[in-house]
Write an enzyme that holds these catalytic residues in place. Structure first.
Site, PDB file in Angstrom:
ATOM      1  N   GLU A  22       0.823  -1.210   0.000  1.00 46.05           N
ATOM      2  CA  GLU A  22       0.000   0.000   0.000  1.00 46.05           C
ATOM      3  C   GLU A  22       0.857   1.259   0.000  1.00 46.05           C
ATOM      4  O   GLU A  22       0.539   2.242  -0.659  1.00 46.05           O
ATOM      5  CB  GLU A  22      -0.953   0.009   1.206  1.00 46.05           C
ATOM      6  CG  GLU A  22      -2.127  -0.935   1.064  1.00 46.05           C
ATOM      7  CD  GLU A  22      -3.010  -0.606  -0.135  1.00 46.05           C
ATOM      8  OE1 GLU A  22      -3.063   0.562  -0.547  1.00 46.05           O
ATOM      9  OE2 GLU A  22      -3.637  -1.537  -0.678  1.00 46.05           O
ATOM     10  N   TYR A  32      -5.961   6.701   4.934  1.00 47.29           N
ATOM     11  CA  TYR A  32      -6.038   5.745   3.821  1.00 47.29           C
ATOM     12  C   TYR A  32      -5.302   4.440   4.148  1.00 47.29           C
ATOM     13  O   TYR A  32      -5.856   3.345   4.048  1.00 47.29           O
ATOM     14  CB  TYR A  32      -5.451   6.375   2.535  1.00 47.29           C
ATOM     15  CG  TYR A  32      -5.266   5.328   1.483  1.00 47.29           C
ATOM     16  CD1 TYR A  32      -6.351   4.923   0.711  1.00 47.29           C
ATOM     17  CD2 TYR A  32      -4.044   4.671   1.313  1.00 47.29           C
ATOM     18  CE1 TYR A  32      -6.222   3.912  -0.220  1.00 47.29           C
ATOM     19  CE2 TYR A  32      -3.905   3.659   0.393  1.00 47.29           C
ATOM     20  CZ  TYR A  32      -4.991   3.277  -0.376  1.00 47.29           C
ATOM     21  OH  TYR A  32      -4.863   2.268  -1.269  1.00 47.29           O
ATOM     22  N   ASP A  43      -8.877   5.995  -2.494  1.00 44.01           N
ATOM     23  CA  ASP A  43      -7.645   6.453  -3.143  1.00 44.01           C
ATOM     24  C   ASP A  43      -8.047   7.208  -4.414  1.00 44.01           C
ATOM     25  O   ASP A  43      -9.242   7.430  -4.656  1.00 44.01           O
ATOM     26  CB  ASP A  43      -6.698   5.272  -3.434  1.00 44.01           C
ATOM     27  CG  ASP A  43      -7.227   4.362  -4.538  1.00 44.01           C
ATOM     28  OD1 ASP A  43      -8.399   4.525  -4.951  1.00 44.01           O
ATOM     29  OD2 ASP A  43      -6.469   3.490  -4.996  1.00 44.01           O
TER      30      ASP A  43
END
Ligand code: SF4
Length: 366
Positions: free
Chosen positions: A41, A124, A142
């Site tokens: 990520e 996030y 995102d």
């Protein structure tokens, strides 16, 4: 707003079915290990999937778990990150790994409050790790999801994080209680593969009948493109040799490209000639006058907000440079491999190590 996109969230099923049929086989999709998901990520922020895959695989060989990452020296970590950009991400991975080992025994917490306080764990990343690794029901937004949802809901304007609250409010009531990670990934994948920034492939889209932008023919204008200010920078560097070694200096520990190594030099001022800029930079940085300077090569590199042209000279010094113990080093050409460089300087290193470096004609490594 039309009621079209407000129809329950029946299209969540359509998105999941589409995902199961069309998802890409990506290395981080084969694991539920929170460490590996975290690394993927972080790497995927600001970087394309294609560019990330080789980095991800090499990273996991070097640092297979949070303990090995926490023990590694920062320079090794920055080197492994070299070329991915946004080096703060690598520094945060390192800092968070140390905290996880020292305070959590190397184990990943599965609670939002505990993860969110770690370096680099913004809203996030925290939601992504918790949903994908632990199946916790946190939605993630995102750039791909933001664009997709703005189009589905017909929300005009620029795609900025300010809109995320509105998007989340609409998404949350319909968010599946189970398989949250799969649903998040399905939204991201649909945005990446079908609802692309330009020329979205609406004909193949599983939620076309729920999409307000499609209904209004606005899929190309939602979101409104961002106005970008893009700077051009010219910089000069000197390759200074002594006993088969070249002089490197380390960038300051904070700020742009912090902690990376480069050749002495700096930005050219408006109206200054390249040689005058080099002489000034050498005097400022090494406290000594520049001797001879022969033009060696030019390299170009585009960073997200600026475009840099680096002019490299083979240089000599008139006297002994004033070197700082921790930020200057004489390094053999082969050992340059183990130093982390910004991408522009890395191109110079590569050229210096190639046989063409001995040519007398200046090289263009753009
Ligand atoms: Fe995006 Fe087109 Fe699908 Fe709407 S119909 S979500 S614009 S791909």
């Amino acid at each position: 707003m039309s009621s079209k996109a407000g129809h329950g969230f029946h299209f969540s099923r359509a998105i999941l079915l589409w995902f199961h049929a069309h998802k890409r086989s990506l290395p981080w999709r084969k694991t539920r290990d929170p460490y590996k998901i975290w690394v993927s990520e972080i790497m995927l922020q600001q970087t394309t999937v294609g560019a990330v895959i080789p980095y991800y695989e090499k990273w996991l060989k070097r640092f297979p778990d949070v303990r090995s990452l926490s023990r590694a020296p920062l320079q090794k970590i920055l080197k492994a990150w070299q070329g991915l950009g946004y080096y703060q991400r690598a520094r945060n991975l390192h800092r968070a790994a140390k905290i996880l080992v020292q305070e959590k025994g190397g184990k990943f917490p599965d609670r939002y409050e505990e993860l969110r306080v770690l370096p680099g764990f913004g809203a996030y990343t925290t939601a992504a790790v918790l949903s994908i690794a632990f199946d916790r029901p946190y939605p993630v937004i995102d750039a791909n999801v933001r664009r997709l949802l703005m189009r589905i809901y017909g929300i005009r304007g620029e795609a900025d994080a300010e809109r995320d609250k509105i998007l989340l409010n609409r998404l949350i009531p319909h968010f599946p209680k189970q398989n949250a990670g799969t649903f998040n990934q399905a939204l991201m994948e649909l945005g990446a593969l079908i609802c692309k920034p330009r020329n979205p492939i609406c004909l193949l889209c599983p939620v076309q009948t729920s999409c307000l932008a499609f209904e209004r023919g606005e899929q190309e204008v939602i979101p409104r493109p961002k106005r970008r200010t893009y700077h051009k920078i010219e910089a000069v560097v000197a390759i200074i040799r002594k006993d088969g070694k070249v002089l490197l200096q380390k960038r300051p520990p904070t700020g742009l490209l912090a902690g990376l190594w480069e050749f002495p030099g700096g930005k050219k001022k408006p109206g200054e000639s390249l040689k005058a800029a080099l002489a000034r930079e050498i005097r400022e940085e090494l406290g000594v006058a520049l001797g001879k300077a022969r033009y060696l090569m030019r390299v170009r590199h585009s960073y997200t907000q600026f475009d840099v042209t680096l002019h490299a000279f083979e240089g000599t010094l008139q006297g002994e440079p004033k070197l700082k113990k921790n930020s200057h080093r004489w390094v053999g050409l082969r050992s340059l491999q183990s130093y982390p460089f910004p991408s522009g300087s890395a191109k110079i290193v590569k050229a210096l190590q190639s046989p063409a470096a001995s040519r007398s004609k200046p090289l263009d490594r753009s």
